[in-house]
Design an enzyme around this catalytic site. Structure first.
Site, PDB file in Angstrom:
ATOM      1  N   LYS A 191      31.095   2.945 -56.132  1.00 38.71           N
ATOM      2  CA  LYS A 191      30.901   1.734 -55.838  1.00 38.71           C
ATOM      3  C   LYS A 191      29.472   1.546 -55.145  1.00 38.71           C
ATOM      4  O   LYS A 191      29.560   1.646 -53.955  1.00 38.71           O
ATOM      5  CB  LYS A 191      31.943   1.192 -55.183  1.00 38.71           C
ATOM      6  N   GLU A 266      29.519   8.479 -43.025  1.00 34.41           N
ATOM      7  CA  GLU A 266      28.213   8.620 -42.454  1.00 34.41           C
ATOM      8  C   GLU A 266      27.694   7.531 -42.316  1.00 34.41           C
ATOM      9  O   GLU A 266      27.389   6.305 -42.919  1.00 34.41           O
ATOM     10  CB  GLU A 266      27.395   9.315 -43.671  1.00 34.41           C
ATOM     11  N   CYS A 300      19.348   6.319 -42.441  1.00 36.30           N
ATOM     12  CA  CYS A 300      20.466   6.538 -41.285  1.00 36.30           C
ATOM     13  C   CYS A 300      19.768   7.407 -40.296  1.00 36.30           C
ATOM     14  O   CYS A 300      20.185   7.284 -39.244  1.00 36.30           O
ATOM     15  CB  CYS A 300      21.564   7.041 -42.054  1.00 36.30           C
ATOM     16  N   GLU A 397      21.504   0.585 -33.781  1.00 38.44           N
ATOM     17  CA  GLU A 397      20.793   0.996 -34.796  1.00 38.44           C
ATOM     18  C   GLU A 397      20.081  -0.407 -35.268  1.00 38.44           C
ATOM     19  O   GLU A 397      20.772  -1.228 -35.785  1.00 38.44           O
ATOM     20  CB  GLU A 397      21.701   1.621 -35.843  1.00 38.44           C
TER      21      GLU A 397
HETATM   22  P1  ADP Z   1      25.252  -3.461 -45.088  1.00 39.49           P
HETATM   23  O1  ADP Z   1      25.863  -4.774 -43.923  1.00 39.49           O
HETATM   24  O2  ADP Z   1      23.971  -3.169 -44.457  1.00 39.49           O
HETATM   25  O3  ADP Z   1      25.076  -4.032 -46.422  1.00 39.49           O
HETATM   26  P2  ADP Z   1      27.609  -1.989 -45.386  1.00 39.49           P
HETATM   27  O4  ADP Z   1      28.054  -0.866 -44.289  1.00 39.49           O
HETATM   28  O5  ADP Z   1      28.329  -3.248 -45.220  1.00 39.49           O
HETATM   29  O6  ADP Z   1      26.084  -2.315 -45.133  1.00 39.49           O
HETATM   30  O7  ADP Z   1      27.574  -1.596 -46.876  1.00 39.49           O
HETATM   31  C1  ADP Z   1      27.758  -0.234 -47.476  1.00 39.49           C
HETATM   32  C2  ADP Z   1      28.605  -0.129 -48.556  1.00 39.49           C
HETATM   33  O8  ADP Z   1      29.998  -0.724 -48.126  1.00 39.49           O
HETATM   34  C3  ADP Z   1      28.079  -1.192 -49.649  1.00 39.49           C
HETATM   35  O9  ADP Z   1      28.374  -0.487 -50.867  1.00 39.49           O
HETATM   36  C4  ADP Z   1      29.104  -2.418 -49.540  1.00 39.49           C
HETATM   37  O10 ADP Z   1      29.231  -3.065 -50.574  1.00 39.49           O
HETATM   38  C5  ADP Z   1      30.292  -1.587 -49.020  1.00 39.49           C
HETATM   39  N1  ADP Z   1      31.197  -2.619 -48.474  1.00 39.49           N
HETATM   40  C6  ADP Z   1      30.914  -3.796 -47.558  1.00 39.49           C
HETATM   41  N2  ADP Z   1      32.347  -4.132 -46.908  1.00 39.49           N
HETATM   42  C7  ADP Z   1      33.156  -3.350 -47.648  1.00 39.49           C
HETATM   43  C8  ADP Z   1      34.537  -3.022 -47.451  1.00 39.49           C
HETATM   44  N3  ADP Z   1      35.245  -4.233 -46.586  1.00 39.49           N
HETATM   45  N4  ADP Z   1      35.330  -2.496 -47.954  1.00 39.49           N
HETATM   46  C9  ADP Z   1      34.723  -1.377 -48.538  1.00 39.49           C
HETATM   47  N5  ADP Z   1      33.498  -1.458 -48.755  1.00 39.49           N
HETATM   48  C10 ADP Z   1      32.529  -2.228 -48.335  1.00 39.49           C
END
Ligand code: ADP
Length: 493
Positions: A191, A266, A300, A397
């Site tokens: 995903k 991570e 990261c 961060e």
């Molecule tokens: P950012 O806020 O910088 O976009 P995230 O940590 O939210 O970073 O995003 C990292 C990944 O996690 C992306 O692929 C995002 O679509 C996914 N993501 C965001 N929210 C969720 C959630 N509630 N459950 C699972 N995956 C998520």
């Protein structure tokens, strides 16, 4: 080198649908989301968002591929050959991947060309090598009720692995998750981040071309709170490998914990780069600047806390300011540009809020701090000096091109400052004293320590952190362990 116009043409050929059950699932999902070019703020693509039905089907198809599909019958050596083929195809199309990644993420093309794509190729090759070596152990046992025993372990694939990836280095981080899981014999569902999903979709077409059996690999595009949430909470998923923010990592960990499903998390860092007085200052300044400004600081392992010995403090600060001034901000496809745009308006706002907090809390802004007046989510490479480790810009961060410089007086203090953090992912030491290098490397709390070079990556080396940086290790043999269950077999002879 590919031009912007050529890269925009390449994007038109990237698939925009989910890929699972061995085919592109066109027209199944009614919702879509737009992918925006961070430099022009224009729409690059409209991508289908995988909904509940698609996630269900993808998971159940992946499950059956593992239980009784062709993938279940593909032995380690054959998996290795398939992964090698993926590596060859990716290498052959490296320039195309680099150009699309540059456009999608807003980063200068030399970074994906020199780092991300070659690293992804090497990761597939490395794990091609492991695929037929996922062996167990023979364990001596004293026998049972007077009869001798033969005990051994086997390593079996953990099952269906959901790989949820971020937008900063999409191809490389996808490879870090996909290659070890496939080598171990798992079925992987990727995903990608909604902000930069294009190279992950392209990777699916390349994996298909390599000939992986249906169900072994899927890509489900969609927003995190929709597709990501559905996948992370799906009872048919056995393991979630996640790279992203601590907040989302927490949500994912809670969803996984409900079913006692495994996770590798991570979650970034606030990594120290420690410059000791005996360091080669030219090399240190160059390396520290790369550590904090590479990929617009959207890394990261970014070395965003720069700890400098008092004896060389003024000298290092001066050199770093010169480095920041040397950065050429602009369209990644323009000649000589060394820093692109941040991924989104939201990310730019977040970074600017941190810059404001740095000023408000009394750190000295010595470079950058501004937002160029032009289209695109640009922020100037920024440095704060005279900072304290208690300030927000030293604790949190930022995920942008912002470095916080802090002075120290002794090795003891340097180690204490380095370890006074909620995060523990990476650390870099700059010193010419071998004894000091090894002593401090041992005492610094981090998943990876680099000496005299910022974060050299290698697919053979375990990668991951502790505390707010998450848990578990990717890459190397640790990456195989993370994707297998160890089963014990005892035969009473
Ligand atoms: P950012 O806020 O910088 O976009 P995230 O940590 O939210 O970073 O995003 C990292 C990944 O996690 C992306 O692929 C995002 O679509 C996914 N993501 C965001 N929210 C969720 C959630 N509630 N459950 C699972 N995956 C998520």
């Amino acid at each position: 080198m590919t031009t912007r116009a050529e890269a925009e043409q390449l994007v038109l050929k990237v698939p925009t649908e989910p890929y699972y059950a061995g085919r592109w699932q066109a027209g199944r999902d009614v919702n879509t989301f737009d992918v925006v070019d961070p430099v022009t703020e224009r729409r690059l693509a409209t991508v289908a968002e995988t909904g509940a039905a698609g996630v269900d089907e993808a998971v159940s198809f992946a499950r059956s591929a593992l239980d009784d599909g062709e993938w279940a019958r593909t032995d380690g050596a054959a998996r290795g050959r398939l992964l090698d083929r993926v590596a060859d195809l990716l290498e052959a199309r490296g320039e195309e991947f680099a150009a699309i990644e540059s456009l999608d993420v807003g980063k200068p093309g030399f970074e994906p060309r020199v780092i991300d794509i070659p690293q992804a190729v090497r990761t597939f090759r490395h794990f091609a090598g492991w695929a037929d070596k996922v062996a167990g152990r023979t364990v001596p046992t004293p026998g049972h009720m007077g009869r001798p025993t033969l005990s051994y372990t086997v390593r079996e694939p953990v099952g269906v692995v959901a790989a949820i990836t971020p937008w900063n280095s999409p191809t490389m981080i996808a490879a870090w998750k996909v290659a070890p899981a496939l080598a171990a014999g798992c079925a992987v569902i990727l995903k990608p981040a909604e902000d930069a999903p294009l190279t992950s979709l392209l990777l699916a077409s390349l994996i298909e071309e390599a000939g992986l059996p249906a169900g072994a690999f899927s890509v489900l595009p969609g927003r995190g709170e929709v597709t990501g949430r559905l996948l992370a909470g799906h009872p048919g998923v056995d393991k979630i490998s996640f790279t992203g923010s601590p907040e989302t990592g927490h949500t994912v960990a809670v969803a996984a914990a409900k079913g006692f499903r495994r996770t590798t998390l991570e979650l970034g860092g606030k990594s120290p780069q420690i410059v000791f007085a005996d360091a080669d200052l030219d090399a240190a300044a160059e390396g520290v600047a790369i550590g904090v400004f590479a990929n617009q600081g959207e890394v990261c392992a970014a070395g965003s806390r720069i700890l400098v010995a008092r004896a060389v403090y003024d000298d290092v600060v001066e050199r770093l300011v010169a480095r920041a001034r040397d950065v050429k901000l602009g369209d990644p496809f323009d000649e000589g540009v060394t820093m692109g745009a941040l991924i989104s308006a939201r990310q730019r706002e977040r970074v600017c809020r941190y810059i404001d907090a740095g000023v408000a809390e009394g750190a000295r802004l010595i470079a950058g701090g501004g937002r160029p007046r032009r289209a695109g989510y640009f922020v100037e490479p920024t440095l704060f000096a005279g900072a304290a480790n208690t300030m927000t810009i030293a604790r949190e961060e930022i995920f942008g091109p912002v470095g916080t410089i802090i002075v120290f007086d002794s090795d003891e203090e340097a180690v204490a400052l380095a370890n006074d953090s909620d995060y523990a992912l990476a650390a870099t030491l700059w010193t010419s004293d071998l004894g000091r290098a090894h002593t401090v490397a041992r005492r610094v709390r981090a998943g990876a320590v680099a000496v005299n070079g910022w974060s050299p990556l290698d697919p053979a080396l375990p990668w991951g952190g502790s505390r707010l940086s998450g848990h578990g290790r990717e890459l190397g043999w640790s990456g195989i362990e993370a994707n297998t269950e160890e089963k014990t077999v005892t035969v009473v002879l």
